[in-house]
Design an enzyme around this catalytic site. Sequence first.
Site, PDB file in Angstrom:
ATOM      1  N   LYS A  89     -43.552  -6.494 -11.660  1.00  0.00           N
ATOM      2  CA  LYS A  89     -44.796  -6.382 -10.886  1.00  0.00           C
ATOM      3  C   LYS A  89     -45.274  -4.937 -10.763  1.00  0.00           C
ATOM      4  CE  LYS A  89     -45.284 -10.768  -9.644  1.00  0.00           C
ATOM      5  NZ  LYS A  89     -46.457 -11.559 -10.026  1.00  0.00           N
ATOM      6  N   GLU A 111     -52.438  -9.521  -2.185  1.00  0.00           N
ATOM      7  CA  GLU A 111     -51.869 -10.783  -1.703  1.00  0.00           C
ATOM      8  C   GLU A 111     -50.429 -10.828  -2.178  1.00  0.00           C
ATOM      9  OE1 GLU A 111     -53.244 -10.491  -4.621  1.00  0.00           O
ATOM     10  OE2 GLU A 111     -51.714 -11.472  -5.845  1.00  0.00           O
ATOM     11  N   SER A 377     -37.757 -11.188 -15.954  1.00  0.00           N
ATOM     12  CA  SER A 377     -38.833 -10.542 -15.179  1.00  0.00           C
ATOM     13  C   SER A 377     -38.370  -9.860 -13.906  1.00  0.00           C
ATOM     14  CB  SER A 377     -39.909 -11.575 -14.846  1.00  0.00           C
ATOM     15  OG  SER A 377     -39.342 -12.678 -14.164  1.00  0.00           O
TER      16      SER A 377
HETATM   17  C1  LIG Z   1     -39.346 -11.776 -10.784  1.00  0.00           C
HETATM   18  C2  LIG Z   1     -40.642 -12.493 -10.917  1.00  0.00           C
HETATM   19  N1  LIG Z   1     -40.908 -13.129 -12.066  1.00  0.00           N
HETATM   20  C3  LIG Z   1     -42.056 -13.802 -12.224  1.00  0.00           C
HETATM   21  C4  LIG Z   1     -42.992 -13.891 -11.223  1.00  0.00           C
HETATM   22  C5  LIG Z   1     -44.216 -14.709 -11.468  1.00  0.00           C
HETATM   23  O1  LIG Z   1     -45.383 -13.974 -11.635  1.00  0.00           O
HETATM   24  P1  LIG Z   1     -46.057 -13.838 -13.061  1.00  0.00           P
HETATM   25  O2  LIG Z   1     -46.178 -15.209 -13.628  1.00  0.00           O
HETATM   26  O3  LIG Z   1     -47.379 -13.216 -12.759  1.00  0.00           O
HETATM   27  O4  LIG Z   1     -45.211 -12.983 -13.885  1.00  0.00           O
HETATM   28  C6  LIG Z   1     -42.764 -13.239 -10.007  1.00  0.00           C
HETATM   29  C7  LIG Z   1     -43.757 -13.292  -8.908  1.00  0.00           C
HETATM   30  O5  LIG Z   1     -43.534 -12.963  -7.785  1.00  0.00           O
HETATM   31  C8  LIG Z   1     -41.561 -12.510  -9.860  1.00  0.00           C
HETATM   32  O6  LIG Z   1     -41.286 -11.879  -8.715  1.00  0.00           O
END
Ligand SMILES: Cc1ncc(COP(=O)(O)O)c(C=O)c1O
Lengths: 393, 261
Positions: A89, A111, A377
């Site tokens: 993020k 948000e 992620s």
């Molecule tokens: C570790 C992690 N992966 C994925 C996401 C999902 O968001 P996005 O689909 O925008 O990557 C989040 C959202 O809070 C997150 O914290």
Amino acid sequence: MTYHADEKGYYGEFGGAFIPEMLYPNCEELRQNYLRIMAEPSFQEEFHQLLKDYVGRPTPLYFAKRLSEKYNTKIYLKREDLCHTGAHKVNNTIGQILMAKKLGKHRIIAETGAGQHGVATATVCALMGIECVVYMGEIDIARQAPNVARMKMLGAEVRPAKSGSRTLKDATNEAIRDWINNPVDTHYIIGSVVGPHPYPDMVARFQSVISEEIKAQLLEKEGRENPDYVVACVGGGSNAAGAYYHFLDTPEVGIIAVEAAGKGIHSGESAATSVLGKVGIIHGSKTLLMQTQDGQITEPYSISAGLDYPGVGPLHAHLYTSGRGEFISITDDDAMIAGLGLCQLEGIIPAIESSHALAIFEYRKFNPDDVVVVNLSGRGDKDLQNYIDYFKL
Amino acid sequence: MMNRIKQKLQEDNPPAGRAGKLLSIYFTAGYPQLNDTVQIIQDLEKSGVDFIEVGLPFSDPLADGPTIQESSTAALKNGMHTELLFEQLKDIRKTVSIPLILMGYFNPVLQYGVEKFCQKCQEIGIDGLILPDLPLDVYQEEYESTFKKHGLINIFLITPQTSEERIKAIDEASEGFIYMVSSASTTGAKEGFGEEQAAYFNRIASMNLNNPQIVGFGISSAQTFQQATEKTKGAIIGSAFIKHLTENGVAGINNFINQIR
Ligand SMILES: Cc1ncc(COP(=O)(O)O)c(C=O)c1O
């Protein structure tokens, strides 16, 4: 043929800016300036400097040897979990705070659902000394206490969203309402590749550093830039957009998007938008979203707060309907087991969002010499209580 | 037959004492009770209101403040939905002749089917639509011909931040009135007008637009109605009327209107 946004922010039939007139000047200011500002050498320099020295990029591309042995294929993990604040993020919030400064904005709103984007926004606001207000659903505030505390420690004001279902979509509504009421000095840092044009494209560009690095790192490790597959979980879709970005128009690279099936796709408690959604408008974007027959937006469910969004970014809606992307939904249970599996095989505690991406290997077979990059992620620190409750640790 | 909105705007014989200023009232269909819709419309017409905006409730009304949000949530909980609203309104033209405008967010209209929605409106005798999140360019490229075919006027919003160039484009695309949002805000957020609004009202008045302007947001009393209409054709009351309904139900609509003008 391209899978990137066109000039009006459309990905095929999806995207655009379905916004009330009150938001038009703000979005228009951003639309007219974002590409120019991002192309400025001073912007690029500061952005990359901060990604390097503050976020800790490049994040490693790690060959997961034991995981690969288990599934008899070559699995690489892109370690976004090692970013400062614990998830991808922050790539976006660094980019957007610099954008806000260039636009002369003095106040930031955001948000957040689980709090990851809220923390990443509060972090960059502290870094730049800019006022920060984060909207968060009242229900999420109650279930994500550590992240609420983090945001407060970082100097942000956390405002409860008390309308509607009091979760992420309502926090997004409140942030948009704040922006309507503060049209001049405020920049809205949206947390994913959602919202009106130019947000999906801008956020995807800030996250595209992920696939830029994958290419260079894979060249070093495998002697080729392109993997056979890139896998990522999709909530709004920002980590996925970043991981796919430089491969979108390279058809040899398979794109796999993993959504949260919650308690089962047809259980009534799910967030598998591609399967359950229909074309509609959410938060200013035409995309696939979960809604009633009457066009009322419904509440999704996933054990992972970051995947608990009733829509997907327009890029992903297009990847799905065009067939460019392969979409797989993973249940809470399968994700939790895959998360624990990564701990035990590789010594990495993943965020539950990322665990969804890891769970596909139980269902989706790959060839032994396939190179599969999974975008990890985020890290699982924020999810510890969930893991504790689930596995009775 | 001429569109009732246009007809009303062209009336050159306003009833005495009104100085030609028009009053439009917004309410959310299905609120406070599911079946109040027809009664509210009839009472509003009897109290001498000039236009009625019937709100189609939406789960995520992002341009609205708490009052209209809460009325929408309550209306949906009461069971309001698009087809039901059309059902409630199907005989409305047997009892009222006031211009009727449907106001709502675009997604429910999209799900109903834009063509089918417009056709239903025509059958019932709806005169216009206000869909704040249907942008001008998309309207012109995709839907204008459908709206026109069914005799519907699409009403656009402008705000104090709208550029002069865009106001002109909106004026060009309009054929009823322009909905002039009084300040940068969601509905019901701010009350009363200051120098900023006065300057804005003057600025727009001096543009000599083709379409008359009707001011909305922040009007709740005789005083604010008077201020809002000094330089414009009329004003819209939404949140204040919803509050009246919350407190009194459908009783005393007449009293509410009489204290405004
Ligand atoms: C570790 C992690 N992966 C994925 C996401 C999902 O968001 P996005 O689909 O925008 O990557 C989040 C959202 O809070 C997150 O914290």
